[in-house]
Design a protein around this motif. Sequence first.
Motif, PDB file in Angstrom:
ATOM      1  N   GLN A 170       0.906  -1.165   0.000  1.00 27.14           N
ATOM      2  CA  GLN A 170       0.000   0.000   0.000  1.00 27.14           C
ATOM      3  C   GLN A 170       0.930   1.196   0.000  1.00 27.14           C
ATOM      4  OE1 GLN A 170      -1.838  -0.025   3.806  1.00 27.14           O
ATOM      5  NE2 GLN A 170      -2.552   2.058   3.744  1.00 27.14           N
ATOM      6  N   THR A 173       2.528   6.909   1.304  1.00 28.34           N
ATOM      7  CA  THR A 173       3.277   7.993   1.920  1.00 28.34           C
ATOM      8  C   THR A 173       4.337   8.555   0.982  1.00 28.34           C
ATOM      9  OG1 THR A 173       2.897   6.970   4.038  1.00 28.34           O
ATOM     10  CG2 THR A 173       4.694   8.567   3.927  1.00 28.34           C
ATOM     11  N   ARG A 226      -8.947  14.491  -4.624  1.00 26.09           N
ATOM     12  CA  ARG A 226      -9.871  14.175  -5.721  1.00 26.09           C
ATOM     13  C   ARG A 226      -9.154  14.055  -7.061  1.00 26.09           C
ATOM     14  NH1 ARG A 226     -14.984  14.068  -4.206  1.00 26.09           N
ATOM     15  NH2 ARG A 226     -15.584  15.391  -2.479  1.00 26.09           N
ATOM     16  N   ARG A 292      -6.913  -0.721   9.236  1.00 27.08           N
ATOM     17  CA  ARG A 292      -7.165  -0.184  10.590  1.00 27.08           C
ATOM     18  C   ARG A 292      -7.776  -1.266  11.487  1.00 27.08           C
ATOM     19  NH1 ARG A 292      -8.641   5.944   8.335  1.00 27.08           N
ATOM     20  NH2 ARG A 292      -6.447   6.320   7.826  1.00 27.08           N
ATOM     21  N   TRP A 294      -7.053  -4.456  11.140  1.00 29.17           N
ATOM     22  CA  TRP A 294      -5.873  -5.280  11.461  1.00 29.17           C
ATOM     23  C   TRP A 294      -4.996  -4.629  12.530  1.00 29.17           C
ATOM     24  CZ3 TRP A 294      -3.354  -9.844   9.852  1.00 29.17           C
ATOM     25  CH2 TRP A 294      -4.037 -10.613   8.907  1.00 29.17           C
ATOM     26  N   ASP A 431     -10.613  12.155  11.761  1.00 30.39           N
ATOM     27  CA  ASP A 431     -11.461  11.285  10.940  1.00 30.39           C
ATOM     28  C   ASP A 431     -12.752  10.940  11.703  1.00 30.39           C
ATOM     29  OD1 ASP A 431     -11.909   9.753   8.512  1.00 30.39           O
ATOM     30  OD2 ASP A 431     -11.674   7.966   9.770  1.00 30.39           O
TER      31      ASP A 431
HETATM   32  C1  MFK Z   1      -0.479  -4.402  11.765  1.00 33.81           C
HETATM   33  C2  MFK Z   1      -1.560  -4.090  10.889  1.00 33.81           C
HETATM   34  C3  MFK Z   1      -1.487  -2.751  10.267  1.00 33.81           C
HETATM   35  C4  MFK Z   1      -1.080  -2.844   8.858  1.00 33.81           C
HETATM   36  C5  MFK Z   1      -0.247  -1.736   8.447  1.00 33.81           C
HETATM   37  C6  MFK Z   1       0.102  -1.758   7.026  1.00 33.81           C
HETATM   38  C7  MFK Z   1       1.274  -0.892   6.779  1.00 33.81           C
HETATM   39  C8  MFK Z   1       0.996   0.198   5.843  1.00 33.81           C
HETATM   40  C9  MFK Z   1       1.769   1.386   6.194  1.00 33.81           C
HETATM   41  C10 MFK Z   1       1.147   2.547   5.532  1.00 33.81           C
HETATM   42  O1  MFK Z   1       0.939   2.618   4.378  1.00 33.81           O
HETATM   43  S1  MFK Z   1       0.777   3.750   6.607  1.00 33.81           S
HETATM   44  C11 MFK Z   1      -0.013   4.940   5.571  1.00 33.81           C
HETATM   45  C12 MFK Z   1      -1.397   4.940   5.862  1.00 33.81           C
HETATM   46  N1  MFK Z   1      -1.882   6.235   5.559  1.00 33.81           N
HETATM   47  C13 MFK Z   1      -2.994   6.661   6.113  1.00 33.81           C
HETATM   48  O2  MFK Z   1      -3.637   5.975   6.885  1.00 33.81           O
HETATM   49  C14 MFK Z   1      -3.437   8.035   5.720  1.00 33.81           C
HETATM   50  C15 MFK Z   1      -3.814   8.857   6.917  1.00 33.81           C
HETATM   51  N2  MFK Z   1      -4.581  10.023   6.488  1.00 33.81           N
HETATM   52  C16 MFK Z   1      -5.936   9.964   6.428  1.00 33.81           C
HETATM   53  O3  MFK Z   1      -6.554   8.961   6.716  1.00 33.81           O
HETATM   54  C17 MFK Z   1      -6.614  11.223   6.002  1.00 33.81           C
HETATM   55  O4  MFK Z   1      -7.758  11.380   6.783  1.00 33.81           O
HETATM   56  C18 MFK Z   1      -7.006  11.208   4.507  1.00 33.81           C
HETATM   57  C19 MFK Z   1      -5.808  10.859   3.654  1.00 33.81           C
HETATM   58  C20 MFK Z   1      -8.108  10.207   4.207  1.00 33.81           C
HETATM   59  C21 MFK Z   1      -7.465  12.619   4.218  1.00 33.81           C
HETATM   60  O5  MFK Z   1      -7.382  12.906   2.839  1.00 33.81           O
HETATM   61  P1  MFK Z   1      -8.295  14.035   2.165  1.00 33.81           P
HETATM   62  O6  MFK Z   1      -7.992  14.030   0.717  1.00 33.81           O
HETATM   63  O7  MFK Z   1      -8.200  15.300   2.920  1.00 33.81           O
HETATM   64  O8  MFK Z   1      -9.707  13.350   2.399  1.00 33.81           O
HETATM   65  P2  MFK Z   1     -11.191  13.924   2.308  1.00 33.81           P
HETATM   66  O9  MFK Z   1     -11.325  14.889   1.185  1.00 33.81           O
HETATM   67  O10 MFK Z   1     -11.665  14.370   3.644  1.00 33.81           O
HETATM   68  O11 MFK Z   1     -11.937  12.586   1.953  1.00 33.81           O
HETATM   69  C22 MFK Z   1     -11.993  12.071   0.655  1.00 33.81           C
HETATM   70  C23 MFK Z   1     -13.188  11.159   0.612  1.00 33.81           C
HETATM   71  O12 MFK Z   1     -12.864   9.940   1.326  1.00 33.81           O
HETATM   72  C24 MFK Z   1     -14.419  11.719   1.320  1.00 33.81           C
HETATM   73  O13 MFK Z   1     -15.550  11.175   0.665  1.00 33.81           O
HETATM   74  P3  MFK Z   1     -16.356  12.036  -0.462  1.00 33.81           P
HETATM   75  O14 MFK Z   1     -15.405  12.189  -1.597  1.00 33.81           O
HETATM   76  O15 MFK Z   1     -17.517  11.167  -0.798  1.00 33.81           O
HETATM   77  O16 MFK Z   1     -16.725  13.318   0.199  1.00 33.81           O
HETATM   78  C25 MFK Z   1     -14.317  11.122   2.699  1.00 33.81           C
HETATM   79  O17 MFK Z   1     -15.558  11.063   3.361  1.00 33.81           O
HETATM   80  C26 MFK Z   1     -13.810   9.739   2.364  1.00 33.81           C
HETATM   81  N3  MFK Z   1     -13.099   9.131   3.492  1.00 33.81           N
HETATM   82  C27 MFK Z   1     -11.996   9.589   4.110  1.00 33.81           C
HETATM   83  N4  MFK Z   1     -11.588   8.729   5.048  1.00 33.81           N
HETATM   84  C28 MFK Z   1     -12.458   7.685   5.010  1.00 33.81           C
HETATM   85  C29 MFK Z   1     -13.420   7.938   4.016  1.00 33.81           C
HETATM   86  N5  MFK Z   1     -14.391   7.078   3.720  1.00 33.81           N
HETATM   87  C30 MFK Z   1     -14.460   5.947   4.436  1.00 33.81           C
HETATM   88  N6  MFK Z   1     -13.579   5.644   5.417  1.00 33.81           N
HETATM   89  C31 MFK Z   1     -12.571   6.479   5.727  1.00 33.81           C
HETATM   90  N7  MFK Z   1     -11.702   6.148   6.679  1.00 33.81           N
END
Ligand code: MFK
Length: 550
Positions: A170, A173, A226, A292, A294, A431
């Motif tokens: 995934q 970053t 977007r 999340r 997991w 969030d």
């Molecule tokens: C041990 C097990 C764990 C496994 C780990 C695996 C390792 C992987 C290591 C990695 O890759 S860590 C990197 C992970 N990165 C993140 O988790 C990113 C953290 N940042 C966020 O979650 C921010 O909140 C986000 C990037 C989503 C904010 O971006 P935006 O562009 O400002 O989002 P925006 O405009 O608020 O939302 C875009 C759309 O997505 C909206 O829907 P609409 O377009 O219909 O209006 C939101 O409602 C929707 N949305 C955002 N978060 C959502 C979601 N929908 C459902 N669930 C969510 N969590």
Amino acid sequence: MNFQQEPPALGNQYEDDRVLRSYLARVLRADVLRDVEDSLREMGRLAGAELYELQLADRLNEPKLTQWDAWGNRIDKIELTPLWRLAERIAAEHGVVATAYEQTLGSLSRVHQCALAYLFTPSTDIYSCPLAMTDGAARTLLSSGNEALIDRAVPHLTTRDANEFWTAGQWMTELTGGSDVGLTETIAKHDADGFRLYGRKWFTSAVSSQIALTLARPEGNPPGGRGLALFYVETRDEHGRPRNIEINRLKDKLGTRKVPTAELTLTGTPAQLVQGTTDGVRNITPLLNITRLWNGISSVALMRRGLALAIDYAGKRVAFGAPLSEKPLHLDTLANVQAEAEAAFHFAFYVAELTGRSETREITEDESLLLRLLTPVMKLTTGKQAVMVASEVLESFGGAGYVEDTGLPVLLRDSQVLPIWEGTTNVLALDTLRALRGSDSLRQLELMVTHCLDSVRDSRLADPVRVVRSSLDHATSWLTEAERRGQPALEAGARRFSLTLGRLAELALLTKHAQWSIDHEQDRRATTSARRFASAGIDLIVDHDADELS
Ligand code: MFK
């Protein structure tokens, strides 16, 4: 001079786990539990025996990156450690991802799969990372409706045949940041052969995977999330060479040292669109929500491992004339840790139940709102608990907990990633606000909590019930007041608010289970934990925040 300390040991990690077994006895019909118990018992055996032994033996090994061969060719080969190679085979053959997709138990297959993951995770040095992303990629492709990619990849991601099994990365970053993904600078250029990606990915976990889902901006698209598109990448060609991907170096991290996390340059990497040329952030959210989940399961799994070792050791370590297991203060300390872990367990598995219902489309609209709210709340709450619990576990061993070759310090280092990746506590608190905005989800949480408490009759559970109710009332009134004061007040208090929602949800679920355990197992241990947890700080909201910032 002849004293020798017996080290802590592990038994069958399924059979020894009262909390897991009692929970499964409640949520699975007796005949269903009998059907799946062999798989859990076997995973519990592996986790306490072969895998744990190899984990200790593998302690100093780390993945190796070889960038060049002897003849000057760029090869960027990653060699995994023996533990991870075995973990990959066991994960595939025991269906640690597949179980959720076979859906033999319908929606409860997700619970079965999470129970396998929970048993498997603590003995495999965060092999849960590639598995989480594999699971998330399978779910994202299935939700995308892209039949060609579904046919191509999902059978590999969800197989039990270790020779056919693929894992997924995934890659989100970039140098611009891990949280504000909309700033992604990677460009997708279109030519006669399709899309090619150009850019730098700064923190790509488990770069050994066969495929990756990643975000890039098709040329000419607007800025922000977007304007990004979600892409599917097959990382290596038929000779095993990276497909226009340079692995610049592996990260030198505090923990998760077995995970080959890399910095990449994409130099025209062939990629396929998953779901249209825009809305990449929205389209990757199914993956985020699975990873999340997991993360929460990994949090409770690491907490359980620490406790299993600490409890065993307390029976073996003698100080001041008696084993630690007979010392009231030591017992009291471990009981508090147990209460945190037990509460977190019920929350993580409740989110697994909802996720399972969502995947089999049995979920109601109201439950979907609840799942959307509880996924970030559960992840942020359990991630913080995991670090606190790991720290207490190390301390419970005294100096031995600080010495590397006991295999204990890695618990703390690995736990520290859980509140960071997949959204930090603050990003997930924001969030949580996003999930609440314009939605009825807080009302759904109130209903869920009320439903939990309705069944509770035992007088010893009166305090937990009271604490859940008062914390929820406080959270609800704080939200109304903060919304009235405006966005800065709302954001400033979001972490305490979200943690309060998480801890009260945990207490409600634990209290409900405690009543069930009294009724069906004549066991009061969950009640003891519920009472302790109720007095461990559930309501973390501080009222004067809003005044200070308005
Ligand atoms: C041990 C097990 C764990 C496994 C780990 C695996 C390792 C992987 C290591 C990695 O890759 S860590 C990197 C992970 N990165 C993140 O988790 C990113 C953290 N940042 C966020 O979650 C921010 O909140 C986000 C990037 C989503 C904010 O971006 P935006 O562009 O400002 O989002 P925006 O405009 O608020 O939302 C875009 C759309 O997505 C909206 O829907 P609409 O377009 O219909 O209006 C939101 O409602 C929707 N949305 C955002 N978060 C959502 C979601 N929908 C459902 N669930 C969510 N969590």
